[in-house]
Design an enzyme around this catalytic site. Structure first.
Site, PDB file in Angstrom:
ATOM      1  N   LYS A 105      45.490  91.845  76.615  1.00 54.18           N
ATOM      2  CA  LYS A 105      46.562  90.914  76.804  1.00 54.18           C
ATOM      3  C   LYS A 105      45.978  89.897  78.077  1.00 54.18           C
ATOM      4  CE  LYS A 105      51.318  90.918  78.386  1.00 54.18           C
ATOM      5  NZ  LYS A 105      52.571  91.396  79.198  1.00 54.18           N
ATOM      6  N   SER A 152      56.627  90.885  76.216  1.00 51.91           N
ATOM      7  CA  SER A 152      55.599  89.706  76.190  1.00 51.91           C
ATOM      8  C   SER A 152      54.209  90.310  75.686  1.00 51.91           C
ATOM      9  CB  SER A 152      55.415  89.381  77.670  1.00 51.91           C
ATOM     10  OG  SER A 152      55.001  90.327  78.673  1.00 51.91           O
ATOM     11  N   SER A 186      57.656  94.846  78.485  1.00 53.58           N
ATOM     12  CA  SER A 186      56.636  94.145  77.803  1.00 53.58           C
ATOM     13  C   SER A 186      55.570  94.796  77.095  1.00 53.58           C
ATOM     14  CB  SER A 186      56.188  93.056  78.602  1.00 53.58           C
ATOM     15  OG  SER A 186      57.239  92.166  78.930  1.00 53.58           O
TER      16      SER A 186
END
Lengths: 485, 476
Positions: free
Chosen positions: A80, A155, A179
């Protein structure tokens, strides 16, 4: 033999070990798929094929010399884009960090690097981790490989989408209010949010410091466990990292004799019936393997959402004050004073959701409102954590849905932040209490959309969470159902 | 005399930079004078992903200071973030201690003309310093140097117990002396490593409520502290006497014009949005660590002064002079290690001739051993006091051993009775008429004989011996 990218991380590791597959083959397999399909999925923000192939070749050379570094040596992973990396840009998915290169690796990245992992690139996210759909990425939204017009969640949606699309074998995400778990649930993948402090936050772009948890994501619980073992543990560079030694994993211990609590608040009102039914089926699968099911209550669950948005936004308003255009990142042109420079830069390069949360957080901390908002939210956090303590007096683990609904259409909730926030309602409580929790595949809706079940354990009991997750995926190997792209 | 109707009320906030090698929350160096931005690590630049890690040395210095200032050291204290936007504050907040500081409820005894007065200290907390902005008007640019960003500071806050500018200055001097003795701060006001803000108000004598207070900044010398408070008191009294009112605000002292100027009104005050620092756990100090720090506390200046006066017989003034800087008292006590004479004599030389030399030409090269040797030589009559001053001057410059200087310059006194007696006899023989006059009652002639003897001995005769011998022979 099926394509190498269909292998789970654990299976690939064994193939690498046995010399039946090379790291270059596995890496090239991922890169080819990314090249062919990421135009539709949009999981990656940055990919560096040359560098990935070079580290894969280095891994193969080590293995040829009998110097394999461990089970992750040669395994292609994604990150990420909230993790600082020296060899890729680090943008937090925001225009305000466009072009930024970190001078140091995040601790967890350094640990994976030392274990020989191959990094394919950086994955999309809602900027700074603020969002539940990747629609708040400064670059573009990612798409759910199981239904391309839908969100992969957020996210850490880019990482989840990449795993579902077989672009990589594992990934690191971050979970502040869900997330990791929520995108895992929406993409038929597995994500673990460890106990707060278990994985170092050093080198992870901060959103809400008291809640941010880096964690592993993959297609199976065993894969997640391997990444967890390689990254967890005390870090002197993070003063909030847990100092305790890691207890050994017990992946194959089964669930016989475990008491599984089903919180009343996680079933019923607000949960889509299909989601509830699939998660109840998971509970029954565990019961068949010898676990007992116990109804429990987490009475303050409904306060988690307002509590989280006050605390997380308050911390964000502080953590993001540093993005001012003075030392790094783009700077707005035409500023006439320092104040003007701040206003223009932050207005131009932060996304709308970030601005919304910074305004909310700044207000919650301002003189005269602190007691009514921030302090009260801290008290509520304590009460929510106490719900869990009491529940864990009766049960060993909790089971419920991860997300109240399966993946929704991109754009559907974009104009209604509150409805978007409600998608986190069931992941927020464990975040506020700092507890380990995982999302595991629970099956598919009639429409073919993935659903995830959430397992929550007492603090420090990642091993127990993973052990139950392995039991579930053994009973229902949903992860084998790949999307059609 | 309107001013006499008013009672000034003053409290001081001191920011003292702690003498640690590295910064409060990073391993970046605190060394002075490095190239701009050379002493910076990711945290000093507030790079994404950087986290604070507490420097344990800072905590030890804070505990030491708290104990020396009679504070309660809290076993649990808390870090907070204080927010404001400025270019030399890279994170957009300062890590400080707000609701729960490390030390509280202390006090410092200050020697005033009327006797000691205890000034209460409400709190001491640890915080990090900001960087430095340099505004380059010509280039139309501001330059940022973050070398100082993250340097550890102690903020020491007094209660409003001070009642005059003199008291405030004396409190500051005393506090500085304590910090120097503890080795926690270098006491340098000009370079800003010891900074002071003053809260000033006035109230009519007999009133029970304090007046509106003004915060004064830019007080970077003892003289400015005192002058700024004086002019501020005058300004308050004039305002009130002319029917006006003091406004709560922050004012800047302008030493060139000796006046204060409004900087920031109460309405413009920042909303710092304090909240507990989530990147750091609460600061926990064990009772054992506090006890160990207490046991290791050095003797503090006020205690030293009392000991010098009562046990060593020094004057109050000399005792204070010698305890202002730990270097002075250490030097003095080292002299006494080697010197067996009266402590008072050593003190006189330090506050007199040695201080004069140092004022004139810097620290110099006199060691405690050298001064002790010199004083011993005077006591033993090997050199005269005047010769000793000459020797001290040379040693101050060159660092040579006093004995070598005495020998090289031939300053050794002749204390051989036989040798002196021979010269005395010769002088008296040559001056028979004067001898008769002396014996006839003209006692003043003794000086004349002494002059002759000293001249014949080229100034090296022990004057005491010469005088005794002359008197003996003339009396005979």
């Amino acid at each position: 033999m099926a394509a190498v990218t269909e292998l789970t991380l654990s299976a690939l590791s064994l193939e690498l070990e046995a010399g039946r597959v090379s790291s270059v083959e596995a890496t090239r397999g991922c890169l080819d798929r990314i090249a062919a399909l990421d135009g539709q999925v949009k999981a990656f923000l940055a990919v560096d094929p040359a560098q990935a192939l070079a580290s894969a070749a280095a891994s193969d050379a080590r293995r040829a010399q009998g110097k394999r570094l461990g089970p992750l040596d040669g395994v292609p992973l994604g990150l990420k884009d909230l993790f600082c990396t020296t060899d890729f840009p680090t943008t937090a998915g925001s225009k305000i960090l466009e072009g930024y290169r970190a001078p140091f690796d995040a601790t967890v990245v350094a640990r994976l690097r030392a274990a020989g992992a191959v990094f394919l690139g950086k994955q999309n996210l809602d900027q700074f981790g603020m969002g539940s759909s990747t629609e708040h990425s400064g670059a573009f939204p990612s798409h759910n490989p199981y239904a391309l017009d839908r969100t992969p969640g957020g996210s850490s949606g880019g990482s989840a989408a990449a795993l579902a699309a077989r672009f990589c074998f594992g990934a690191l995400g971050t979970d502040t209010g869900g997330s990791i778990r929520q995108p895992a649930a929406l993409t038929n993948t597995v994500g673990l949010k460890p106990t707060y402090g278990r994985l170092s936050r050093s080198g992870v772009v901060a959103y809400a410091s008291s809640l941010d948890c880096p964690g592993p994501m993959a297609r199976t619980a065993r894969d997640v466990a391997m990444l967890y073992q390689a990254t967890a543990g005390a870090d002197p560079d993070d003063s909030t990292s847990l100092r305790q030694a890691l207890p050994p994993l017990t992946l194959d211990a089964g669930v016989k004799g475990l008491r599984i609590g089903l919180p009343a608040e996680y079933f019923g009102g607000g949960i889509e019936p299909e989601v509830e039914a699939l998660v109840r089926a998971c509970a029954q699968a565990l019961e068949r393997q010898g676990a007992s099911l116990v109804p429990v209550s987490l009475p303050h669950t409904r306060f988690a959402l307002p509590t989280y948005y006050l605390l997380a936004c308050a911390e964000a308003s502080s953590n993001l004050a540093r993005y001012d255009g003075v030392r790094y990142g783009p700077r707005a042109a035409g500023a006439t004073s320092l104040k003007d420079l701040y206003e223009k830069t932050r207005s131009a390069f932060f996304g709308d959701e970030v601005k919304r949360r910074l305004l909310l957080g700044t207000f919650a901390l301002s003189a005269g409102y602190y007691d009514a908002y921030y302090r009260k939210a801290q008290r509520a956090r304590t009460v929510i954590a106490r719900d869990f303590t009491q529940a864990f007096g009766q049960v060993d683990l909790l089971l419920g849905p991860t997300s109240p609904a399966p993946a929704w259409r991109l754009g559907e909730k974009l104009e209604d932040p509150l409805r978007m926030y409600q998608m986190d309602a069931l992941t927020l409580p464990a975040s506020l209490a700092g507890l380990p929790a995982a999302s595991v595949p629970a099956g598919f809706t009639a429409q073919g959309l993935p659903v995830g079940a959430q397992l929550i354990g007492p603090a420090f009991e990642e091993a127990r969470v993973l052990q139950a997750a392995v039991a579930l995926e053994t009973a229902h190997p949903w992860h084998q159902k790949a999307p059609v792209l | 005399m309107p001013r006499a109707d008013f009672q000034p009320v003053i409290g001081l906030e001191v920011h003292a930079q702690l003498l640690t090698r590295t910064k409060l929350f990073s391993r970046a160096s605190t060394s002075f004078g490095a190239e701009p931005n050379a002493n910076t690590l990711p945290l000093c630049l507030a790079l994404p992903g950087s986290l604070p890690v507490l420097n344990a040395a800072v905590v030890e210095l804070a505990i030491r200071t708290g104990l020396a200032l009679d504070c309660t050291v809290n076993e649990v204290s808390e870090w907070s973030r204080k927010h404001y936007f400025y270019a030399d504050l890279p994170k957009g907040f300062q890590i400080t201690q707000y609701e729960h500081p490390i030390c509280e409820h202390g006090g410092l005894d200050v020697a005033l003309p009327g006797g000691d007065k205890r000034i209460r200290i409400s709190r001491i907390h640890i915080e990090e310093d900001a960087g430095k902005s340099v505004h380059d008007g010509a280039a139309g640019a501001s330059l940022i140097d973050l070398n100082r960003a993250g340097t550890p500071l102690l903020e020491i806050v007094s209660e409003p117990d001070l009642r005059s500018a003199e008291e405030a200055a004396e409190y500051l001097r005393t506090l500085r002396g304590v910090l120097l003795a503890l080795g926690v701060n270098d006491g340098n006001l000009e370079e800003g490593s010891f900074r002071c803000d003053a809260n000033v108000s006035v109230m009519r004598h007999g009133a029970t409520a304090y007046g509106t207070r003004v915060e004064l900044k830019n007080l970077n010398s003892f003289r400015f502290v005192q002058a700024a408070i004086e002019v501020e008191i005058d300004r308050h009294v004039e305002l009130i006497e002319s029917g006006g009112a003091v406004e709560q605000e922050t004012r800047l002292y302008d030493p060139d014009r000796n006046e204060t100027k409004a900087m920031r009104s109460k309405e413009d005050a920042h909303d710092y949005r304090y909240f507990p620092e989530p990147d750091l756990p609460p600061l926990v100090v064990s009772a054992e660590a506090i006890a160990a720090a207490r046991a290791a506390l050095p003797e503090l200046p006020r205690a030293k002064q009392r000991r010098y006066v009562s046990a060593l017989g020094l004057s109050e003034a000399d005792a204070r002079f010698l305890t202002q800087e730990p270097g002075s008292s250490a030097f003095f006590e080292a002299v006494l290690q080697h010197y067996r004479g009266e402590a008072k004599k050593a003190a006189n030389w330090m506050t007199g001739e040695l201080a004069r030399l140092r004022n004139a030409s810097g620290e110099g090269r006199v060691t405690p051993g050298a001064l002790a040797e010199l004083l011993t030589a005077v006591d033993q009559g090997r050199i005269s006091s005047n010769a000793a001053k000459e020797v001290l001057g040379v040693v101050h410059q060159s660092g040579e051993a006093p004995s070598a200087v005495i020998a090289a310059r031939g300053l050794e006194q002749v204390s051989d009775t036989g040798a002196i007696e021979k010269v005395v006899d010769e002088v008296l023989a040559k001056n028979a008429a004067d001898v008769a006059a002396y014996r006839g009652g003209n006692q003043k002639l003794l000086g004349h004989f002494m002059g002759q003897v000293m001249k014949a001995m080229k100034g090296k005769g022990n004057p005491q011996l010469a005088s005794e011998l002359l008197k003996k022979k003339l009396g005979g």
